[in-house]
Every structure is written in structure tokens, then in C-alpha cells.
Design a protein around this motif. Sequence first.
Motif, PDB file in Angstrom:
ATOM      1  N   LYS A  57       5.892  13.645  -9.227  1.00  0.00           N
ATOM      2  CA  LYS A  57       4.879  13.730  -8.174  1.00  0.00           C
ATOM      3  C   LYS A  57       4.863  12.548  -7.200  1.00  0.00           C
ATOM      4  CE  LYS A  57       1.839  16.777 -10.794  1.00  0.00           C
ATOM      5  NZ  LYS A  57       0.468  17.022 -11.331  1.00  0.00           N
ATOM      6  N   PRO A  58       5.944  12.355  -6.480  1.00  0.00           N
ATOM      7  CA  PRO A  58       5.892  11.368  -5.383  1.00  0.00           C
ATOM      8  C   PRO A  58       4.967  11.891  -4.283  1.00  0.00           C
ATOM      9  CG  PRO A  58       7.893  12.668  -5.228  1.00  0.00           C
ATOM     10  CD  PRO A  58       7.234  13.056  -6.534  1.00  0.00           C
ATOM     11  N   ASP A  59       4.431  11.002  -3.474  1.00  0.00           N
ATOM     12  CA  ASP A  59       3.524  11.437  -2.399  1.00  0.00           C
ATOM     13  C   ASP A  59       4.289  12.053  -1.235  1.00  0.00           C
ATOM     14  OD1 ASP A  59       0.762  10.364  -3.264  1.00  0.00           O
ATOM     15  OD2 ASP A  59       2.097   8.667  -3.579  1.00  0.00           O
ATOM     16  N   VAL A  60       5.477  11.532  -0.994  1.00  0.00           N
ATOM     17  CA  VAL A  60       6.315  12.047   0.098  1.00  0.00           C
ATOM     18  C   VAL A  60       7.733  12.227  -0.424  1.00  0.00           C
ATOM     19  CG1 VAL A  60       7.178  11.655   2.440  1.00  0.00           C
ATOM     20  CG2 VAL A  60       4.936  10.760   1.779  1.00  0.00           C
TER      21      VAL A  60
ATOM     22  N   GLU B 167       0.836  -1.200   0.000  1.00  0.00           N
ATOM     23  CA  GLU B 167       0.000   0.000   0.000  1.00  0.00           C
ATOM     24  C   GLU B 167       0.872   1.253   0.000  1.00  0.00           C
ATOM     25  OE1 GLU B 167      -2.627  -0.184   3.309  1.00  0.00           O
ATOM     26  OE2 GLU B 167      -3.716  -1.943   2.571  1.00  0.00           O
ATOM     27  N   HIS B 168       2.079   1.101   0.487  1.00  0.00           N
ATOM     28  CA  HIS B 168       3.028   2.214   0.576  1.00  0.00           C
ATOM     29  C   HIS B 168       4.425   1.673   0.282  1.00  0.00           C
ATOM     30  CE1 HIS B 168       4.479   6.158   1.956  1.00  0.00           C
ATOM     31  NE2 HIS B 168       5.462   5.506   2.559  1.00  0.00           N
TER      32      HIS B 168
ATOM     33  N   ARG C  32       3.334   3.892 -10.417  1.00  0.00           N
ATOM     34  CA  ARG C  32       2.013   4.495 -10.619  1.00  0.00           C
ATOM     35  C   ARG C  32       1.189   3.689 -11.635  1.00  0.00           C
ATOM     36  NH1 ARG C  32       1.686   7.408  -6.632  1.00  0.00           N
ATOM     37  NH2 ARG C  32       2.497   9.526  -6.485  1.00  0.00           N
TER      38      ARG C  32
ATOM     39  N   THR D  61      -0.948   2.534  -4.698  1.00  0.00           N
ATOM     40  CA  THR D  61       0.208   2.553  -3.800  1.00  0.00           C
ATOM     41  C   THR D  61       0.756   3.967  -3.647  1.00  0.00           C
ATOM     42  OG1 THR D  61       0.838   0.305  -4.450  1.00  0.00           O
ATOM     43  CG2 THR D  61       2.528   1.639  -3.396  1.00  0.00           C
ATOM     44  N   THR D  62       0.912   4.418  -2.414  1.00  0.00           N
ATOM     45  CA  THR D  62       1.544   5.720  -2.190  1.00  0.00           C
ATOM     46  C   THR D  62       3.056   5.550  -2.238  1.00  0.00           C
ATOM     47  OG1 THR D  62       1.329   5.363   0.202  1.00  0.00           O
ATOM     48  CG2 THR D  62      -0.343   6.729  -0.862  1.00  0.00           C
ATOM     49  N   ILE D  63       3.724   6.563  -2.772  1.00  0.00           N
ATOM     50  CA  ILE D  63       5.163   6.467  -3.041  1.00  0.00           C
ATOM     51  C   ILE D  63       5.932   7.504  -2.228  1.00  0.00           C
ATOM     52  CG2 ILE D  63       6.951   6.554  -4.818  1.00  0.00           C
ATOM     53  CD1 ILE D  63       4.724   5.895  -6.854  1.00  0.00           C
ATOM     54  N   GLU D  64       6.862   7.018  -1.449  1.00  0.00           N
ATOM     55  CA  GLU D  64       7.730   7.878  -0.645  1.00  0.00           C
ATOM     56  C   GLU D  64       9.149   7.723  -1.172  1.00  0.00           C
ATOM     57  OE1 GLU D  64       9.185   8.301   4.031  1.00  0.00           O
ATOM     58  OE2 GLU D  64       7.409   7.112   3.501  1.00  0.00           O
TER      59      GLU D  64
END
Length: 227
Positions: free
Chosen positions: A190-193, A133-134, A161, A167-170
Amino acid sequence: MALVLDLLNRDPRPNAGNPKAQAAEVRHPEKQKRPENPVLRKPDWIRVKAPGSPKWAETKAIVKAEKLVTVCEEAGCPNIGECWEKKHATFMIMGDTCTRACAFCNVKTGVPQPLDLEEPRKIADAVTKLGLEHVVITSVDRDDLKDGGAEHFANVIKAIRKASPGTTIEILTPDFLRKPGALEVVVAAKPDVFNHNLETVPGKYLKVRPGARYFHSLRLLQRVKEL
């Protein structure tokens, strides 16, 4: 002769054979009259279990099959058993060899291999197979590349993506020192973190992180926020 052998075989310490007396001898004079502090058993939460669970083995198999590099392994992280059992992993892209030799890191230094252009797809496949998920993506420093590996970072983000939209991407990036325009390429993906470590205070940089510049790293984080 018997007397000489007896003397040679004797322990020269005056309190030999008396454990309590020996303990008192080696203690600091200020502590000898104080009671011994009992050695307490460590709590379960501080104990690291050796990896080996079925889920850990499954994660290891996926990482090995895709020939991926993880911080978990390269940095010798003691929590690898717990994290891999939960199918959590931090992927380290662009190889296992760093172009810098910082004092705080366990990753080897040297001349890196050329980029694996299939790595973005491999990372995306692993993320999908693990059902993450991450996901956290970091890298070695690649001062040998014109853009410091910025485009490769962007390609990894785009591949994840596409393969796993939920899935969130850090990301945890290098400082892209003397790589104009590199940061903008990564941010545009555009990564999430967005993370970047400073590691220590300015006065320790030349010793702990000689290849980097403290205020450049501060400016990098400021620039990310601006973008």
C-alpha cells in the motif's frame, strides 16, 4: 628571406584583424544582411547553483552514513543542490547497478551485488532523520532476482510506515517483466503513489528501452489500478 617570413606569418584570411568582417564571413548568406541577435543573459531561475549549503551537507552526511544510493547522485541530477537543501531526496534501492542497458539512463549496467537486507531499516532511519513528509523510492532493474525485487520494495515501504507513520510514500518501480505475482506483492504494501515510467513511444522501444515492452508497461499500470 624577410619577405618570405612576412608572408608566412600573415593570416591568410582576407579580413584578418577585423572582427566585424570576420563575423559577416561565417554567417549564412541569407543572414548576413540581417542584424545580429543579441545574446541575452539567462534568467536566474534557469541557473543551477553549485551545492554546498549547510542543509545540503547535512543531507549528504545522512545519505553517506547510511550508505544509501540516491537517484540524485547516480543520475547526475543538476537539481541536487536545491533539493538536498530542502531535505528532499529520491532513494534508489537494490544497489547502484542495473541489469538492463537502456539508452536514456545514466545508471551503470552490470552484475549487481546481493541485496542489502538492512536497506529497508537504513532507508527508514534516513527518512526519520531528514524529517521527510514525503519520500520517493525507486530502484534499478533486478532481473537477476526471482521476484524482480518486489519483496524488497514491500519491506522498504513497511519499514518507513513503522518508523515514520506520517510520511507519504511514492514509489517508482521497474516493470517486473516475466516476474509473475511480483506486482501484487508491491501493491499489497500500500504505497500512497505508484509510478512506472514508459519513457518513450512504442516505435522507439527497441532502440531506447530494448529490455522492456511498451504494452507490458501499460498493462502493469492498468493492473495496479485494478488492484
